[in-house]
Scaffold this motif. Sequence first.
Motif, PDB file in Angstrom:
ATOM      1  N   ALA A 235      32.966  75.161   5.808  1.00 47.97           N
ATOM      2  CA  ALA A 235      32.915  73.844   6.424  1.00 47.97           C
ATOM      3  C   ALA A 235      31.823  73.019   5.549  1.00 47.97           C
ATOM      4  N   GLY A 236      31.007  73.614   4.664  1.00 47.53           N
ATOM      5  CA  GLY A 236      30.196  72.754   3.822  1.00 47.53           C
ATOM      6  C   GLY A 236      30.962  72.502   2.471  1.00 47.53           C
ATOM      7  N   ASP A 237      32.307  72.717   2.500  1.00 45.75           N
ATOM      8  CA  ASP A 237      33.107  72.733   1.381  1.00 45.75           C
ATOM      9  C   ASP A 237      32.598  73.354  -0.018  1.00 45.75           C
ATOM     10  N   LEU A 238      32.075  74.541   0.191  1.00 51.12           N
ATOM     11  CA  LEU A 238      31.617  75.621  -0.719  1.00 51.12           C
ATOM     12  C   LEU A 238      32.733  76.278  -1.521  1.00 51.12           C
ATOM     13  N   LYS A 239      32.453  76.861  -2.700  1.00 49.10           N
ATOM     14  CA  LYS A 239      33.625  77.631  -3.228  1.00 49.10           C
ATOM     15  C   LYS A 239      33.042  79.239  -3.021  1.00 49.10           C
ATOM     16  N   THR A 240      33.614  80.035  -2.040  1.00 46.15           N
ATOM     17  CA  THR A 240      33.139  81.265  -1.683  1.00 46.15           C
ATOM     18  C   THR A 240      33.785  82.206  -2.781  1.00 46.15           C
ATOM     19  N   LEU A 241      32.743  83.279  -3.069  1.00 44.64           N
ATOM     20  CA  LEU A 241      33.199  84.274  -3.823  1.00 44.64           C
ATOM     21  C   LEU A 241      32.908  85.575  -3.101  1.00 44.64           C
ATOM     22  N   ALA A 242      33.856  86.666  -2.943  1.00 47.13           N
ATOM     23  CA  ALA A 242      33.579  87.687  -2.136  1.00 47.13           C
ATOM     24  C   ALA A 242      33.122  88.942  -3.035  1.00 47.13           C
ATOM     25  N   MET A 243      31.970  89.556  -2.802  1.00 50.01           N
ATOM     26  CA  MET A 243      31.276  90.654  -3.552  1.00 50.01           C
ATOM     27  C   MET A 243      31.729  91.985  -2.882  1.00 50.01           C
ATOM     28  N   PRO A 244      31.912  93.010  -3.483  1.00 49.86           N
ATOM     29  CA  PRO A 244      32.046  94.355  -2.796  1.00 49.86           C
ATOM     30  C   PRO A 244      31.006  94.794  -2.281  1.00 49.86           C
ATOM     31  N   VAL A 245      30.898  95.754  -1.337  1.00 49.15           N
ATOM     32  CA  VAL A 245      30.114  96.558  -0.700  1.00 49.15           C
ATOM     33  C   VAL A 245      30.232  98.073  -1.041  1.00 49.15           C
ATOM     34  N   ASP A 246      29.080  98.880  -1.202  1.00 49.56           N
ATOM     35  CA  ASP A 246      29.281 100.301  -1.299  1.00 49.56           C
ATOM     36  C   ASP A 246      28.204 100.936  -0.311  1.00 49.56           C
ATOM     37  N   ALA A 247      27.801 102.143  -0.665  1.00 50.31           N
ATOM     38  CA  ALA A 247      26.771 102.731   0.340  1.00 50.31           C
ATOM     39  C   ALA A 247      25.481 101.979   0.107  1.00 50.31           C
ATOM     40  N   GLU A 248      25.099 101.407  -0.855  1.00 43.00           N
ATOM     41  CA  GLU A 248      23.906 100.733  -0.868  1.00 43.00           C
ATOM     42  C   GLU A 248      23.931  99.304  -0.758  1.00 43.00           C
ATOM     43  N   GLY A 249      24.794  98.787  -0.328  1.00 37.88           N
ATOM     44  CA  GLY A 249      24.965  97.115   0.177  1.00 37.88           C
ATOM     45  C   GLY A 249      25.917  96.490  -0.802  1.00 37.88           C
ATOM     46  N   ILE A 250      25.292  95.169  -1.092  1.00 35.28           N
ATOM     47  CA  ILE A 250      26.331  94.106  -1.756  1.00 35.28           C
ATOM     48  C   ILE A 250      26.140  94.673  -3.435  1.00 35.28           C
ATOM     49  N   VAL A 251      27.196  94.522  -4.204  1.00 33.10           N
ATOM     50  CA  VAL A 251      27.240  95.067  -5.452  1.00 33.10           C
ATOM     51  C   VAL A 251      27.691  93.574  -6.203  1.00 33.10           C
ATOM     52  N   ILE A 252      26.502  93.173  -7.110  1.00 28.25           N
ATOM     53  CA  ILE A 252      26.873  91.845  -7.862  1.00 28.25           C
ATOM     54  C   ILE A 252      26.783  92.168  -9.296  1.00 28.25           C
ATOM     55  N   ALA A 253      27.950  91.778 -10.069  1.00 24.85           N
ATOM     56  CA  ALA A 253      28.102  92.044 -11.500  1.00 24.85           C
ATOM     57  C   ALA A 253      26.939  91.315 -12.240  1.00 24.85           C
ATOM     58  N   PRO A 254      26.110  91.765 -13.036  1.00 26.02           N
ATOM     59  CA  PRO A 254      25.275  90.751 -13.848  1.00 26.02           C
ATOM     60  C   PRO A 254      25.841  89.627 -14.364  1.00 26.02           C
ATOM     61  N   ARG A 255      26.932  89.803 -15.029  1.00 25.25           N
ATOM     62  CA  ARG A 255      27.501  88.912 -15.716  1.00 25.25           C
ATOM     63  C   ARG A 255      27.964  87.294 -14.700  1.00 25.25           C
ATOM     64  N   LEU A 256      28.074  87.699 -13.511  1.00 24.70           N
ATOM     65  CA  LEU A 256      28.268  86.621 -12.465  1.00 24.70           C
ATOM     66  C   LEU A 256      27.092  85.462 -12.494  1.00 24.70           C
ATOM     67  N   TRP A 257      25.846  86.252 -12.581  1.00 26.16           N
ATOM     68  CA  TRP A 257      24.777  85.180 -12.585  1.00 26.16           C
ATOM     69  C   TRP A 257      24.881  84.284 -13.869  1.00 26.16           C
ATOM     70  N   ARG A 258      25.467  84.662 -14.982  1.00 20.29           N
ATOM     71  CA  ARG A 258      25.768  83.458 -16.158  1.00 20.29           C
ATOM     72  C   ARG A 258      27.049  82.903 -15.789  1.00 20.29           C
ATOM     73  N   ARG A 259      27.824  83.410 -15.432  1.00 21.77           N
ATOM     74  CA  ARG A 259      29.249  82.793 -15.470  1.00 21.77           C
ATOM     75  C   ARG A 259      29.646  81.798 -14.368  1.00 21.77           C
ATOM     76  N   ARG A 260      29.342  82.388 -12.948  1.00 24.49           N
ATOM     77  CA  ARG A 260      29.418  81.388 -11.773  1.00 24.49           C
ATOM     78  C   ARG A 260      28.358  81.758 -10.778  1.00 24.49           C
ATOM     79  N   PRO A 261      27.179  81.357 -11.296  1.00 24.01           N
ATOM     80  CA  PRO A 261      25.850  81.547 -10.306  1.00 24.01           C
ATOM     81  C   PRO A 261      26.141  80.818  -9.066  1.00 24.01           C
ATOM     82  N   ALA A 262      25.363  81.559  -8.022  1.00 26.16           N
ATOM     83  CA  ALA A 262      25.690  81.037  -6.498  1.00 26.16           C
ATOM     84  C   ALA A 262      24.554  80.023  -6.106  1.00 26.16           C
TER      85      ALA A 262
END
Length: 509
Positions: A235-262
């Motif tokens: 509704a806010g016209d944001l580009k949404t990226l889905a992050m996988p989840v494992d037994a310890e919660g959300i998994v964010i690849a370090p490179r994403l903070w540089r390439r496609r920061p949220a």
Amino acid sequence: MTFRTAMIDSLIHSPLSIAPGAPSRQQQLLARFKDAILRGRLAAGGKLPSSRALCEELQVSRNTVLAVYEQLVAEGYAQADRQGTRVAALALSPAAVKAAPAMVARMANPRQSRRVATMTPTRDAGDRTLPLTPGMPALSRFPINAWLRAQERALRQAPPQVLGYGDPLGEPALREAIAHYLQVARGVRCDASQVVVTEGAQGALSLCVRLFSNPGETAWMEDPGYGGARAAFHAGDLKTLAMPVDAEGIVIAPRLWRRRPARLVHVTPSHQYPSGAVLSLARRLELIAQAREAGSWIIEDDYDSEFRHRGHPVPAMQGLVPDAPVLYVGTFSKTMFPALRIGFLVLPASAGEGARPALAEMLRGGHRLEQLALAEFIAGGQFSRHLGRMRRLYRERQQALREALQAHLDTEHEVLGGDAGLHLAVRLPLRHEDVAISAAARAAGMNVGALSSFSARGRQADCNGLVIGYGNTSQEQFAPLMRRLARIVRATAEDVSAPSPAAATSRRR
């Protein structure tokens, strides 16, 4: 044919109905006039007959005709002067009049925005009274009499000014009560000035998007994850990226903070929805540090953290470090009842003062009596007592559901998470199509969700299964319901040769 004759023909193509339940003859006549004018059957500038002549032709009272003429003038369909009443000149070209039926047909099926077309429903709003509905509390156990007393006291003590607009951020008494509760129960660092009362958690999520993001920016969310967050981002016209989840919660690849920061990161750290995982302390601290460095905001959705069934509640990540870049979202839909529609957003101290002018423009401060009643309910101790009773009840119901799954679901499955909340997630092999199982279960009177419907990736090996609620289902129901569900699971398998009970396993994570 004279104008008067043509007009009468347009109006009395069928008698005015006097059947029981039919609109009044005045309403029918007014509707016929409007239709004839909009369709061009009555030309602009044409003089309408006198009220006496028309009432004789139509066999209605003169007062009825006079009222119709008066309303036509008031709505702009006609103009009155000393010479009489004439059809107004409207901007209706011959082409527009000819195209009117097609326009009406298009209006019945209007074009929608792209954001609406991309929203995928995860729940069927019409079936939430069925047993096993995820996220639905035990409504029959709510202390309705105590709530009525709180409402009566709020109404009796409130001055007449309470019926007007209130503070856009919410009633001060409720914000004070929420802030105190969060400090004690959830370890949230806040005071009442940082609390904004919203229309449920969904209202808080939408507010986060409007206050802290711009169209075209990127938002991250868990996958599988809460569909309401995805809807707010779209509704806010944001580009949404889905992050996988494992037994310890959300998994964010370090490179994403540089390439496609949220700009925004939505997480459910205390009880991941729907897998039930708890975000580890190491990942919480890493997420806060990375978000601070990237200029991102973390939306901590703490939707049902009060119902921890093993050990002590996991504190909110908002309170881990001073002035964390965390927008803390909560709701009373699970702890009280969904129809209350009261949630809240806790703003960081550094952002609250700057956001207040915008909040004053965006919000109007309503539901004041309900907010005052809730403040009374909390301050009087009823809220804490109710939570204590519900924790014990949901702990017993979850254990009963686990036992019923172990005893009756004779298909290979894995129970995920499950130390908190109002539901269990059960992973199934891919040969069991979860969407088909969910539909068949609903037809059989059980409202279990399909795990894959919470994922942007669709049905995958790690995201195929069922989301089973136990909040609104009594303990004695679980055994017969699980037997029925087990039959559906076996029947909907792509490989009809279901594994034997001896070969089936049930693993807990």
